[in-house]
Design a protein around this motif. Structure first.
Motif, short mmCIF file in Angstrom:
data_model
loop_
_atom_site.label_atom_id
_atom_site.label_comp_id
_atom_site.label_asym_id
_atom_site.label_seq_id
_atom_site.Cartn_x
_atom_site.Cartn_y
_atom_site.Cartn_z
N ILE A 207 0.81 -1.22 0.00
CA ILE A 207 0.00 0.00 0.00
C ILE A 207 0.85 1.28 0.00
O ILE A 207 0.31 2.37 0.06
CB ILE A 207 -1.00 0.02 1.18
N GLY A 208 2.17 1.12 -0.06
CA GLY A 208 3.04 2.29 -0.19
C GLY A 208 3.37 3.00 1.11
O GLY A 208 3.72 4.18 1.09
N MET A 209 3.30 2.29 2.22
CA MET A 209 3.67 2.90 3.51
C MET A 209 5.17 3.12 3.59
O MET A 209 5.65 3.98 4.32
CB MET A 209 3.24 2.01 4.69
N VAL A 210 5.92 2.31 2.85
CA VAL A 210 7.38 2.43 2.80
C VAL A 210 7.78 2.69 1.35
O VAL A 210 7.01 2.41 0.42
CB VAL A 210 8.07 1.15 3.33
N GLU B 128 0.60 9.74 5.14
CA GLU B 128 0.71 11.12 4.69
C GLU B 128 1.89 11.83 5.35
O GLU B 128 2.63 12.57 4.72
CB GLU B 128 -0.58 11.88 4.96
N LYS B 129 2.04 11.60 6.65
CA LYS B 129 3.12 12.24 7.40
C LYS B 129 4.48 11.80 6.89
O LYS B 129 5.37 12.62 6.67
CB LYS B 129 2.97 11.88 8.88
N LEU B 130 4.65 10.49 6.66
CA LEU B 130 5.95 9.98 6.23
C LEU B 130 6.32 10.43 4.82
O LEU B 130 7.49 10.61 4.52
CB LEU B 130 5.98 8.45 6.33
N LYS B 131 5.31 10.63 3.97
CA LYS B 131 5.58 11.08 2.60
C LYS B 131 6.25 12.45 2.58
O LYS B 131 6.99 12.78 1.67
CB LYS B 131 4.29 11.14 1.79
N LEU B 132 5.96 13.26 3.61
CA LEU B 132 6.47 14.63 3.65
C LEU B 132 7.86 14.75 4.29
O LEU B 132 8.45 15.82 4.26
CB LEU B 132 5.49 15.52 4.44
#
Length: 140
Positions: free
Chosen positions: A31-34, A72-76
């Motif tokens: 799901i793209g968490m990493v 969302e937080k990690l993407k930034l």
């Protein structure tokens, strides 16, 4: 750069959180968490960067964040910032939280102290907080 299989990553992470099994690692990857896996030769592998992301996910989940919010937080964030979040994981360990003592000063104010705080210091903290609260009540 260290390289890991999904199975090895899950074994490493289960030392931090028993819920981080192989299925969870694969799901979070899907799901793209990493970040996407690294391509080494003809194989896709996890690296230390992925471990930082998984540990940050564990840490943020322990603070009550939901997966969408964490994603969302990690993407930034830059990898260095993600690593710093993961390093805070031990502060949110469930057994660590339970060992602390929470004292209710008023209906609106509670304080949590480590068991390493001496009885003398604990009393000084309680007295100081109570004094500040009395001052606020008198000012109101």
């Amino acid at each position: 750069m260290n390289q890991y299989t999904a199975k090895r990553i899950s074994e490493i992470l289960q030392e931090d959180d028993i819920k981080m099994n192989l299925r969870t690692v694969r799901y979070y990857t899907q799901i793209g968490m990493v970040p996407p896996l690294e391509l080494v030769g003809n194989k896709r592998v996890y690296t230390d960067k992925h471990i930082h992301y998984f540990r940050a996910i564990i840490t943020l989940a322990r603070t009550g964040e939901n997966l969408a919010s964490i994603q969302e937080k990690l993407k930034l964030l830059a990898v260095e910032e993600v690593e710093k979040i993961g390093q805070l994981m031990s502060l949110y360990s469930p057994d660590r939280v339970l060992e602390n003592e929470t004292l209710t000063i008023t209906d609106d104010v509670s304080i949590t102290l480590s068991p390493r705080v001496s009885a003398e210091l604990k009393q000084k903290v309680i007295d100081s907080v109570s004094q500040v609260l009395r001052g606020e009540l008198n000012d109101a």
